[in-house]
Design a protein around this motif. Structure first.
Motif, PDB file in Angstrom:
ATOM      1  N   MET A  43      39.183 -36.583  36.905  1.00 62.52           N
ATOM      2  CA  MET A  43      38.208 -36.207  36.176  1.00 62.52           C
ATOM      3  C   MET A  43      38.838 -36.248  34.878  1.00 62.52           C
ATOM      4  O   MET A  43      38.267 -35.655  33.830  1.00 62.52           O
ATOM      5  CB  MET A  43      36.431 -35.876  36.409  1.00 62.52           C
ATOM      6  CG  MET A  43      36.611 -37.754  37.475  1.00 62.52           C
ATOM      7  SD  MET A  43      34.639 -36.416  38.155  1.00 62.52           S
ATOM      8  CE  MET A  43      34.220 -37.266  39.824  1.00 62.52           C
ATOM      9  N   GLY A  44      39.550 -34.666  35.298  1.00 59.69           N
ATOM     10  CA  GLY A  44      40.527 -33.805  34.178  1.00 59.69           C
ATOM     11  C   GLY A  44      38.827 -32.471  33.368  1.00 59.69           C
ATOM     12  O   GLY A  44      39.365 -32.185  33.076  1.00 59.69           O
ATOM     13  N   VAL A  45      38.004 -32.407  34.589  1.00 52.52           N
ATOM     14  CA  VAL A  45      37.157 -30.912  34.233  1.00 52.52           C
ATOM     15  C   VAL A  45      37.112 -30.707  35.321  1.00 52.52           C
ATOM     16  O   VAL A  45      36.044 -29.609  35.680  1.00 52.52           O
ATOM     17  CB  VAL A  45      35.892 -31.769  33.762  1.00 52.52           C
ATOM     18  CG1 VAL A  45      35.829 -32.569  33.083  1.00 52.52           C
ATOM     19  CG2 VAL A  45      35.354 -32.679  35.286  1.00 52.52           C
ATOM     20  N   ALA A  46      37.834 -30.352  36.288  1.00 49.90           N
ATOM     21  CA  ALA A  46      37.736 -29.031  37.349  1.00 49.90           C
ATOM     22  C   ALA A  46      37.682 -27.931  36.824  1.00 49.90           C
ATOM     23  O   ALA A  46      38.746 -27.230  35.709  1.00 49.90           O
ATOM     24  CB  ALA A  46      38.933 -29.407  38.438  1.00 49.90           C
ATOM     25  N   GLY A  47      36.961 -27.230  36.765  1.00 51.30           N
ATOM     26  CA  GLY A  47      37.082 -25.370  36.587  1.00 51.30           C
ATOM     27  C   GLY A  47      36.591 -25.440  34.909  1.00 51.30           C
ATOM     28  O   GLY A  47      36.862 -24.548  34.505  1.00 51.30           O
ATOM     29  N   LEU A  48      36.071 -26.270  34.082  1.00 50.68           N
ATOM     30  CA  LEU A  48      35.755 -26.413  32.740  1.00 50.68           C
ATOM     31  C   LEU A  48      34.067 -25.851  33.000  1.00 50.68           C
ATOM     32  O   LEU A  48      33.866 -26.160  31.670  1.00 50.68           O
ATOM     33  CB  LEU A  48      35.848 -27.166  31.917  1.00 50.68           C
ATOM     34  CG  LEU A  48      37.777 -27.882  32.061  1.00 50.68           C
ATOM     35  CD1 LEU A  48      37.897 -28.893  31.543  1.00 50.68           C
ATOM     36  CD2 LEU A  48      38.287 -26.331  31.523  1.00 50.68           C
TER      37      LEU A  48
ATOM     38  N   VAL B 283      34.800 -40.396  44.820  1.00 51.62           N
ATOM     39  CA  VAL B 283      33.735 -39.271  45.807  1.00 51.62           C
ATOM     40  C   VAL B 283      35.384 -38.146  45.831  1.00 51.62           C
ATOM     41  O   VAL B 283      35.465 -36.531  45.687  1.00 51.62           O
ATOM     42  CB  VAL B 283      34.141 -39.130  46.919  1.00 51.62           C
ATOM     43  CG1 VAL B 283      33.884 -38.380  47.939  1.00 51.62           C
ATOM     44  CG2 VAL B 283      32.818 -40.415  47.259  1.00 51.62           C
ATOM     45  N   ASP B 284      36.523 -38.590  45.520  1.00 50.77           N
ATOM     46  CA  ASP B 284      37.676 -38.107  45.484  1.00 50.77           C
ATOM     47  C   ASP B 284      37.853 -37.224  44.750  1.00 50.77           C
ATOM     48  O   ASP B 284      37.837 -35.954  44.795  1.00 50.77           O
ATOM     49  CB  ASP B 284      39.054 -38.446  46.025  1.00 50.77           C
ATOM     50  CG  ASP B 284      39.409 -38.675  47.295  1.00 50.77           C
ATOM     51  OD1 ASP B 284      39.183 -37.854  47.932  1.00 50.77           O
ATOM     52  OD2 ASP B 284      40.264 -40.499  47.225  1.00 50.77           O
ATOM     53  N   GLY B 285      37.588 -37.736  43.144  1.00 54.94           N
ATOM     54  CA  GLY B 285      37.122 -36.442  41.925  1.00 54.94           C
ATOM     55  C   GLY B 285      36.901 -36.167  42.145  1.00 54.94           C
ATOM     56  O   GLY B 285      37.356 -34.496  41.355  1.00 54.94           O
ATOM     57  N   CYS B 286      35.512 -36.176  42.688  1.00 60.50           N
ATOM     58  CA  CYS B 286      34.355 -34.979  42.995  1.00 60.50           C
ATOM     59  C   CYS B 286      34.758 -34.150  43.731  1.00 60.50           C
ATOM     60  O   CYS B 286      34.622 -32.508  43.161  1.00 60.50           O
ATOM     61  CB  CYS B 286      33.071 -35.754  43.524  1.00 60.50           C
ATOM     62  SG  CYS B 286      32.358 -36.954  42.421  1.00 60.50           S
ATOM     63  N   ARG B 287      35.401 -33.945  44.623  1.00 63.14           N
ATOM     64  CA  ARG B 287      35.861 -33.643  45.513  1.00 63.14           C
ATOM     65  C   ARG B 287      37.284 -32.523  45.085  1.00 63.14           C
ATOM     66  O   ARG B 287      36.933 -31.452  45.054  1.00 63.14           O
ATOM     67  CB  ARG B 287      37.165 -34.141  46.568  1.00 63.14           C
ATOM     68  CG  ARG B 287      37.539 -32.799  47.774  1.00 63.14           C
ATOM     69  CD  ARG B 287      38.688 -33.977  48.501  1.00 63.14           C
ATOM     70  NE  ARG B 287      39.264 -34.753  48.179  1.00 63.14           N
ATOM     71  CZ  ARG B 287      40.518 -34.040  47.303  1.00 63.14           C
ATOM     72  NH1 ARG B 287      41.167 -33.116  47.707  1.00 63.14           N
ATOM     73  NH2 ARG B 287      41.571 -35.183  46.918  1.00 63.14           N
TER      74      ARG B 287
END
Length: 108
Positions: free
Chosen positions: A1-6, A38-42
């Motif tokens: 998703m490219g938004v981890a930690g943003l 779900v993996d992207g949300c993980r």
């Protein structure tokens, strides 16, 4: 998703709440899409939050529900097994088994 930690965790959690009811679909392309979501949300939310969703159905009375949730748990375990150790429930030691994780207790 490219938004981890943003700082988009609330939007990703909202997306997960829309995706989660589709875990019981039987069409192969929908199953793959839900597993990918779900993996992207993980990755974006962390494995703890997704594990809270998965733990609800692991011991459900219906076999179809259990199979789906165990498949989700296996994917969660494969993707982030080291991060899940801290979120497993603490069990009391009994006379034959030791369940304490002393190294984890030292970290906290």
């Amino acid at each position: 998703m490219g938004v981890a930690g943003l700082g988009c965790e609330d939007a990703i959690l909202h997306l997960l709440n829309f995706v989660w009811p589709n875990v019981f679909e039987v069409s192969p392309h929908v199953v793959n899409a839900v597993m990918g979501a779900v993996d992207g949300c993980r990755l974006a939310l962390g494995p703890c939050l997704v594990m809270h969703y998965v733990l609800q159905g692991l011991w459900h009375p219906a076999r179809k529900v259990r199979e789906t949730y165990w498949k989700m748990y296996n994917n969660l375990y494969i993707g982030s097994q080291d991060a899940l150790v801290a979120f497993y429930p603490q069990l009391e030691d009994d006379s034959t088994n030791t369940y304490r994780r002393h190294e984890l207790d030292l970290m906290f």
